[in-house]
Structure formats: structure tokens, C-alpha cells
Design a protein around this motif. Structure first.
Motif, PDB file in Angstrom:
ATOM      1  N   VAL A  96     -38.062 -67.054  23.637  1.00 23.69           N
ATOM      2  CA  VAL A  96     -37.645 -68.271  22.786  1.00 23.69           C
ATOM      3  C   VAL A  96     -37.289 -67.837  21.449  1.00 23.69           C
ATOM      4  O   VAL A  96     -38.103 -67.019  20.820  1.00 23.69           O
ATOM      5  N   VAL A  97     -36.228 -67.899  20.922  1.00 26.21           N
ATOM      6  CA  VAL A  97     -35.913 -67.654  19.496  1.00 26.21           C
ATOM      7  C   VAL A  97     -35.108 -68.817  18.857  1.00 26.21           C
ATOM      8  O   VAL A  97     -34.600 -69.623  19.512  1.00 26.21           O
ATOM      9  N   ASP A  98     -35.737 -68.798  17.509  1.00 33.93           N
ATOM     10  CA  ASP A  98     -34.567 -69.660  16.615  1.00 33.93           C
ATOM     11  C   ASP A  98     -34.664 -68.922  15.410  1.00 33.93           C
ATOM     12  O   ASP A  98     -34.811 -67.762  15.245  1.00 33.93           O
ATOM     13  N   SER A  99     -34.196 -69.727  14.389  1.00 29.05           N
ATOM     14  CA  SER A  99     -33.666 -68.891  13.056  1.00 29.05           C
ATOM     15  C   SER A  99     -34.747 -68.569  12.214  1.00 29.05           C
ATOM     16  O   SER A  99     -34.654 -68.002  11.275  1.00 29.05           O
ATOM     17  N   ARG A 100     -36.143 -68.780  12.686  1.00 29.24           N
ATOM     18  CA  ARG A 100     -37.317 -68.289  12.138  1.00 29.24           C
ATOM     19  C   ARG A 100     -37.401 -66.645  12.312  1.00 29.24           C
ATOM     20  O   ARG A 100     -38.290 -65.925  11.942  1.00 29.24           O
ATOM     21  N   GLY A 116     -41.980 -61.275  18.870  1.00 28.11           N
ATOM     22  CA  GLY A 116     -42.998 -60.580  19.921  1.00 28.11           C
ATOM     23  C   GLY A 116     -42.055 -59.680  20.951  1.00 28.11           C
ATOM     24  O   GLY A 116     -43.036 -59.142  21.853  1.00 28.11           O
ATOM     25  N   ALA A 117     -41.025 -59.487  20.815  1.00 26.12           N
ATOM     26  CA  ALA A 117     -40.423 -58.798  21.762  1.00 26.12           C
ATOM     27  C   ALA A 117     -41.130 -57.343  22.044  1.00 26.12           C
ATOM     28  O   ALA A 117     -41.195 -57.253  23.208  1.00 26.12           O
ATOM     29  N   ILE A 118     -41.295 -56.714  21.053  1.00 24.83           N
ATOM     30  CA  ILE A 118     -41.913 -55.118  21.194  1.00 24.83           C
ATOM     31  C   ILE A 118     -43.231 -55.610  21.814  1.00 24.83           C
ATOM     32  O   ILE A 118     -43.705 -54.994  22.864  1.00 24.83           O
ATOM     33  N   ALA A 119     -43.853 -56.098  21.187  1.00 29.65           N
ATOM     34  CA  ALA A 119     -45.381 -56.367  21.584  1.00 29.65           C
ATOM     35  C   ALA A 119     -45.626 -57.017  22.945  1.00 29.65           C
ATOM     36  O   ALA A 119     -46.334 -56.352  23.840  1.00 29.65           O
ATOM     37  N   LEU A 120     -44.871 -57.779  23.008  1.00 25.08           N
ATOM     38  CA  LEU A 120     -45.027 -58.569  24.630  1.00 25.08           C
ATOM     39  C   LEU A 120     -44.487 -57.563  25.781  1.00 25.08           C
ATOM     40  O   LEU A 120     -45.201 -57.752  26.918  1.00 25.08           O
ATOM     41  N   SER A 121     -43.306 -56.759  25.549  1.00 22.22           N
ATOM     42  CA  SER A 121     -43.131 -55.886  26.504  1.00 22.22           C
ATOM     43  C   SER A 121     -44.118 -54.752  26.673  1.00 22.22           C
ATOM     44  O   SER A 121     -44.465 -54.452  27.833  1.00 22.22           O
ATOM     45  N   LEU A 122     -44.609 -54.081  25.524  1.00 16.60           N
ATOM     46  CA  LEU A 122     -45.482 -52.981  25.549  1.00 16.60           C
ATOM     47  C   LEU A 122     -46.967 -53.732  26.312  1.00 16.60           C
ATOM     48  O   LEU A 122     -47.438 -52.933  27.310  1.00 16.60           O
ATOM     49  N   ALA A 123     -47.465 -55.041  26.330  1.00 14.55           N
ATOM     50  CA  ALA A 123     -48.457 -55.530  26.634  1.00 14.55           C
ATOM     51  C   ALA A 123     -48.184 -55.837  28.333  1.00 14.55           C
ATOM     52  O   ALA A 123     -49.139 -55.651  29.103  1.00 14.55           O
ATOM     53  N   GLY A 124     -46.867 -56.117  28.604  1.00 14.07           N
ATOM     54  CA  GLY A 124     -46.572 -56.407  30.024  1.00 14.07           C
ATOM     55  C   GLY A 124     -46.289 -54.963  30.774  1.00 14.07           C
ATOM     56  O   GLY A 124     -46.374 -54.715  32.085  1.00 14.07           O
ATOM     57  N   GLU A 125     -45.742 -54.156  30.343  1.00 11.42           N
ATOM     58  CA  GLU A 125     -45.178 -52.679  30.860  1.00 11.42           C
ATOM     59  C   GLU A 125     -46.133 -51.688  30.736  1.00 11.42           C
ATOM     60  O   GLU A 125     -45.976 -50.572  31.245  1.00 11.42           O
ATOM     61  N   GLY A 126     -46.965 -51.548  29.499  1.00 13.18           N
ATOM     62  CA  GLY A 126     -47.885 -50.399  29.240  1.00 13.18           C
ATOM     63  C   GLY A 126     -49.177 -50.298  29.779  1.00 13.18           C
ATOM     64  O   GLY A 126     -49.293 -51.325  30.696  1.00 13.18           O
ATOM     65  N   ALA A 128     -43.574 -66.029  18.098  1.00 16.19           N
ATOM     66  CA  ALA A 128     -44.273 -65.089  18.818  1.00 16.19           C
ATOM     67  C   ALA A 128     -45.440 -65.562  19.553  1.00 16.19           C
ATOM     68  O   ALA A 128     -45.408 -65.185  20.693  1.00 16.19           O
ATOM     69  N   ARG A 129     -46.332 -66.250  18.812  1.00 19.25           N
ATOM     70  CA  ARG A 129     -47.664 -66.881  19.903  1.00 19.25           C
ATOM     71  C   ARG A 129     -46.888 -67.721  21.070  1.00 19.25           C
ATOM     72  O   ARG A 129     -47.558 -67.828  21.869  1.00 19.25           O
ATOM     73  N   ALA A 130     -45.952 -68.524  20.557  1.00 21.59           N
ATOM     74  CA  ALA A 130     -45.414 -69.610  21.591  1.00 21.59           C
ATOM     75  C   ALA A 130     -44.717 -68.518  22.816  1.00 21.59           C
ATOM     76  O   ALA A 130     -45.220 -69.006  24.089  1.00 21.59           O
ATOM     77  N   ASN A 131     -44.299 -67.524  22.582  1.00 19.03           N
ATOM     78  CA  ASN A 131     -43.831 -66.433  23.672  1.00 19.03           C
ATOM     79  C   ASN A 131     -44.795 -66.016  24.209  1.00 19.03           C
ATOM     80  O   ASN A 131     -44.798 -65.915  25.557  1.00 19.03           O
TER      81      ASN A 131
END
Ligand code: GLN
Length: 312
Positions: free
Chosen positions: A108-112, A152-162, A180-183
Motif C-alpha cells: 500500500v502506498v500514498d504520498s507519504r 517498508g519495501a526493502i525491510a519486508l522483502s528481506l523479512a520474507g525472502e531472507g 510501513a507498519r500497515a504493510n
């Protein structure tokens, strides 16, 4: 009422909630949206209208094309009309539909927050491959830190794939951390480890950490380059996530300087950089004296976009 379930990103879409008026089919809504869009040729407008509907259904781009008779509910149609207004005002597609694809995730993304870019997917690849080489594939990768996490793109990918024990996502913007928290909550089932969020500038919130990886896509546009950015970036994306000071190197230089204190010996520093300043970032790592194996890597279009090193 038809019952059609499509699956995207592991999420099933049950279409039984759709209404029955013939003006609400995918084809009819796509035609309405395409007539309201003000950009591009008629083919491009039709394509964009179909993409808006597919995205709002959290489905692959082709979904609208292969489901013309499916009926959409009122809130999806309202969101699609809002998306057209945003696109007509020059806004980016991701903000218009409220989501962006990053690796296997729908965020989820918005202008923040900065919209995650395809090149940053390659940064994650580089980190995963270095971690496998240095720390193996059987777990115990310790802690990874993502500085300036945004959506949270990098953090959540690393958490899922690493194979990390913990990923810490830091950002100076409380607004970005909310996104990022919502994601993280939405994607909880895909994490293999704990994800922690901390607020503060660059490395300040992680000074107490011993990390095996420090990863960042920091703001790296120089103030004087702002005017040359596409209007949809310049006028819509958060300046805090884009601008790296007078020469674009403020955040990058501070991360290179500070990461040595929190990285364990053999730990990895991985940064996305502007292609015009990859050599400068590599030189900073070399002259710091705390890093070895400094390397510049290319993105998918051959531009020098990633600078990597390991802590001595
Ligand atoms: N890649 C973004 C752009 O080109 C900039 C992102 C950043 O500054 N980290 O607009």
C-alpha cells in the motif's frame, strides 16, 4: 450471481460481492474511465483504464482484459473514478490506485512514501545473494537494518525472502512508518522473522544494534537536480525521501560513516545510489578504512546503482 475467485499475491478475490447492473461490468467501467482520462492516445487510455481496475482488484494487469463481464462493486468503481482524477492531475499511477508491486509483494502506498522502484528490487537481490555467500542458507543471518524504509519495501522483502532473525525498519518520518507498519500487518503471513519499526534520522534509532546487514535506498537527488525530475515525481513524491542535500550525498555519506559502528565484522553495507555518484560513494567506503570488498553493481538497464561493501 457469478462466483469468480481470482488469486493474486496469495489473496483470493471473491466476486460474489459484485452488484448486478450492466453498467458496472469491468468492460463498462473501463469504457467510462477511458473516456474520462485526459492523457495519451485512445489505446493508451484504454490500457490505463484496464490497469486501474486490475490494480484495484489486487490482480495481475491482464485481469481486466480476461474478465470483461465481471461486475464491480460500488466502492471499487468510486475508487477507480478517484484514480482517474489523480492521473488526470498528473499524479503517479501507484498513488492513484494506492498500491505498488515490489518483488512478490503488493505494498500500500500514498504520498507519504516514495513509490518503490524496480531498481530497488535488484538491491534486495544483491543483499540476499551476498548474505547467502557469507552466512549460508541455513538461517542465523542475525539482524538486518533498513535505513529510510518508506513503504517498508526493502525491510519486508528481506523479512520474507531472507533468513534473518530480525529486520529493523527505520525512518525519520512518522507518516512513512505508519504506511510501513500497515504493510507489515497486511503481509504478516509472508514474514519469516520479526520486523521492528523505529523512528529517527538515518542510523540514530539503531545505534544500539549489532547488524549483519545495513541496507538503504536513501534520498540521493541533489537539490539542483530536482527541477529535472519528472513532474509526477517532483510534484507528488515526498521531498524528504528524494533530496540528499546540496550534492545529493548527505544521507549516503552519513550512512557510510555510521554503519561501520553497528555492523559486525563481515557484515554487509548495501546502498542504492544515483548513477552519477556511484564512484563517489565507492570512494567514500574505501577511504573510510572500515570496509573491504567494495563493489559497484548495475541495475537492469546497466546503470551503476548499487554500492556494496563488507565490514572489516
Ligand atoms: N529513484 C528515485 C528517482 O529516481 C530517487 C529515490 C531516492 O532518492 N532514493 O526519482
Amino acid at each position: 450471481m457469478s462466483r469468480i475467485v481470482s488469486v493474486s499475491n496469495g489473496v483470493a478475490h471473491d466476486t460474489t460481492r459484485f452488484t448486478t447492473s450492466s453498467t458496472t461490468t469491468v468492460a463498462a467501467v473501463a469504457a467510462e474511465l477511458s473516456a474520462s482520462l485526459r492523457c495519451g492516445s485512445s489505446i493508451e487510455r484504454r490500457r490505463l483504464a484496464a490497469d486501474i481496475i486490475s490494480s484495484l482488484m489486487d490482480a495481475p494487469r491482464s485481469w481486466s482484459a480476461v474478465n470483461p463481464g465481471v461486475r464491480l462493486d460500488g466502492s471499487t468503481i468510486a475508487n477507480a473514478r478517484k484514480a482517474v482524477q489523480i492521473v488526470n492531475s498528473g499524479g503517479p499511477f501507484a498513488y492513484a490506485v494506492g498500491s505498488a508491486q515490489f518483488r512478490h509483494l503488493t505494498l500500500v502506498v500514498d504520498s507519504r512514501v516514495l513509490i518503490p522502484r524496480p531498481e530497488t528490487e535488484v538491491l534486495v537481490d544483491e543483499v540476499l545473494s551476498l548474505m547467502k555467500t557469507r552466512f549460508g542458507t541455513s538461517g542465523n543471518w542475525g539482524t538486518a537494518v533498513d535505513i529510510g524504509t518508506g513503504s517498508g519495501a526493502i525491510a519486508l522483502s528481506l523479512a520474507g525472502e531472507g533468513h534473518f532473525d530480525r529486520v529493523i525498519a527505520a525512518d525519520v518520518s512518522l507518516d512513512a512508518l505508519d504506511v510501513a507498519r500497515a504493510n507489515a500487518v497486511r503481509l504478516q503471513s509472508s514474514h519469516a522473522c520479526e520486523v521492528e519499526f523505529r523512528c529517527g534520522s538515518l542510523l540514530a534509532p539503531v545505534r544500539d544494534i549489532r547488524a549483519n546487514a545495513v541496507v538503504s535506498n536513501p534520498p540521493y537527488i541533489a537539490v539542483a537536480e530536482l527541477a529535472a525530475l519528472p513532474q509526477s515525481v517532483r510534484d507528488w513524491e515526498p521531498p524528504l525521501a528524494l533530496l540528499g542535500g546540496h550534492n545529493g550525498m548527505d544521507a549516503t555519506a552519513k550512512i557510510i560513516d555510521g554503519a561501520a559502528e553497528i555492523l559486525v565484522s563481515g557484515g554487509i553495507l548495501a546502498l542504492e545510489v544515483d548513477e552519477r555518484r556511484a564512484s563517489l560513494a565507492a570512494e567514500l567506503m574505501l577511504s573510510d578504512g572500515s570496509y573491504a570488498n567494495v563493489a559497484v553493481r548495475l541495475d537492469l538497464s546497466g546503470r551503476e546503482r548499487f554500492v556494496l561493501a563488507s565490514r572489516i
